[in-house]
Design an enzyme around this catalytic site. Structure first.
Site, PDB file in Angstrom:
ATOM      1  N   CYS A 160      55.075  41.193  32.905  1.00 36.75           N
ATOM      2  CA  CYS A 160      53.746  41.585  33.373  1.00 36.75           C
ATOM      3  C   CYS A 160      53.841  42.764  34.336  1.00 36.75           C
ATOM      4  O   CYS A 160      53.105  43.748  34.212  1.00 36.75           O
ATOM      5  CB  CYS A 160      53.065  40.390  34.036  1.00 36.75           C
ATOM      6  SG  CYS A 160      51.311  40.653  34.401  1.00 36.75           S
ATOM      7  N   CYS A 161      54.769  42.680  35.293  1.00 33.55           N
ATOM      8  CA  CYS A 161      54.964  43.786  36.238  1.00 33.55           C
ATOM      9  C   CYS A 161      55.373  45.062  35.511  1.00 33.55           C
ATOM     10  O   CYS A 161      54.905  46.159  35.842  1.00 33.55           O
ATOM     11  CB  CYS A 161      56.030  43.419  37.265  1.00 33.55           C
ATOM     12  SG  CYS A 161      55.533  42.199  38.494  1.00 33.55           S
ATOM     13  N   CYS A 185      49.353  41.528  43.296  1.00 37.48           N
ATOM     14  CA  CYS A 185      48.295  41.030  42.419  1.00 37.48           C
ATOM     15  C   CYS A 185      47.901  39.610  42.832  1.00 37.48           C
ATOM     16  O   CYS A 185      48.752  38.821  43.248  1.00 37.48           O
ATOM     17  CB  CYS A 185      48.780  41.036  40.976  1.00 37.48           C
ATOM     18  SG  CYS A 185      49.192  42.689  40.355  1.00 37.48           S
ATOM     19  N   CYS A 237      49.832  36.303  41.795  1.00 33.81           N
ATOM     20  CA  CYS A 237      51.234  36.179  42.207  1.00 33.81           C
ATOM     21  C   CYS A 237      51.429  36.409  43.703  1.00 33.81           C
ATOM     22  O   CYS A 237      52.539  36.736  44.138  1.00 33.81           O
ATOM     23  CB  CYS A 237      52.097  37.156  41.409  1.00 33.81           C
ATOM     24  SG  CYS A 237      52.030  36.885  39.620  1.00 33.81           S
ATOM     25  N   CYS A 291      59.056  43.826  42.167  1.00 40.53           N
ATOM     26  CA  CYS A 291      58.294  44.128  40.958  1.00 40.53           C
ATOM     27  C   CYS A 291      59.097  44.941  39.953  1.00 40.53           C
ATOM     28  O   CYS A 291      58.753  44.990  38.773  1.00 40.53           O
ATOM     29  CB  CYS A 291      57.011  44.871  41.311  1.00 40.53           C
ATOM     30  SG  CYS A 291      57.282  46.498  42.048  1.00 40.53           S
TER      31      CYS A 291
END
EC number: 1.8.4.10
Length: 255
Positions: free
Chosen positions: A137-138, A220, A223, A246
């Site tokens: 996702c990062c 985010c 998280c 990240c």
């Protein structure tokens, strides 16, 4: 070529515009070794050195406390370049509001938002990827957009706000990092949280209000949690995921 939301420092402000960013040719820069900076070195002197050695210096920022302090110091030191923010689609509203407040306060800087208008439902990543594979996702929502932009712009150095006391993974950060695609200059490497807080208060800087609710490092919303007493500043990031960074500044794809 990437499309970015660009906030330009025009007289009297001006509307938000969306325009394609043309690659700029990197100017020649002094291929000089970094001076022997020490813990007592004024960060503004480090920034001035970086500007002289790297006229194409660029500043990514997520507008955490460190980033807000660095932005103010950089403006004082004569930085007039871009402040680049990646909209992952999962930022807290308070983070986006902090960006807007900073843009109003520093009209001499150009604020660039990559992935402008991103949202959890935009199809960039599968739903809940942040839970099943936070690294992926990062990479998709934060690292890749910035990597592409840097490839287009070609800066020879980045101005970064990391400091040693943020986490054990950052305990040895030098003022100037060599290796990789470009130098990373860390003027706040030796600053403590107490120094940062004192500076921000003295200069009435627009700190993200979540910071005062215990969110000492803000990413985010899925998280990020508030930090517990005695924890590192970054302990609230990806808690329980076995992840501490990240990927922007560590790992094989670091900037």
């Amino acid at each position: 070529m990437m499309t970015a939301e660009v906030r330009t420092p025009e007289q009297g402000g001006g509307p938000l515009t969306t325009e394609p960013r043309a690659p700029r040719s990197a100017p020649g820069h002094a291929d000089a070794s970094a001076p022997a900076f020490g813990p007592e070195t004024d960060p503004r002197d480090i920034i001035r050195w970086a500007l002289a050695a790297h006229p194409d210096l660029l500043m990514p920022s997520a507008f955490n406390l460190n980033g807000v302090v660095l932005l103010d110091l950089a403006a004082q030191a004569g930085y007039r370049g871009e402040v680049v923010f990646v909209d992952t689609g999962y930022h807290f509203p308070e983070t986006l509001a902090t960006r807007d407040r900073l843009e109003s306060r520093y009209p001499e800087l150009t604020f660039v938002t990559l992935n402008a208008g991103a949202s959890p439902d935009d199809g960039q990543t599968p739903p809940d990827l942040y839970a099943s594979d936070p690294d992926a996702c990062c990479a998709a929502r934060k690292v890749d957009p910035l990597q592409r932009y840097l490839k287009e712009q070609g800066p020879s150095a980045l101005l970064n706000a990391r400091s040693r006391d943020q986490a054990s993974t950052r305990a040895d950060i030098p003022f100037v990092e060599e290796g990789g695609a470009r130098r990373r200059v860390n003027p706040l490497a030796h600053w403590t949280r107490e120094q940062l807080e004192a500076y921000a208060a003295e200069h009435d800087l627009p700190v993200n209000p979540l910071y005062f609710d215990g969110f000492l490092s803000i990413g985010c919303w899925p998280c990020t949690r508030a930090v517990k007493p005695g924890e590192d500043a970054r302990a609230g990031r990806w808690a329980g995921k076995g992840k501490t960074e990240c990927g922007l500044w560590q790992g094989e794809n670091k900037l």
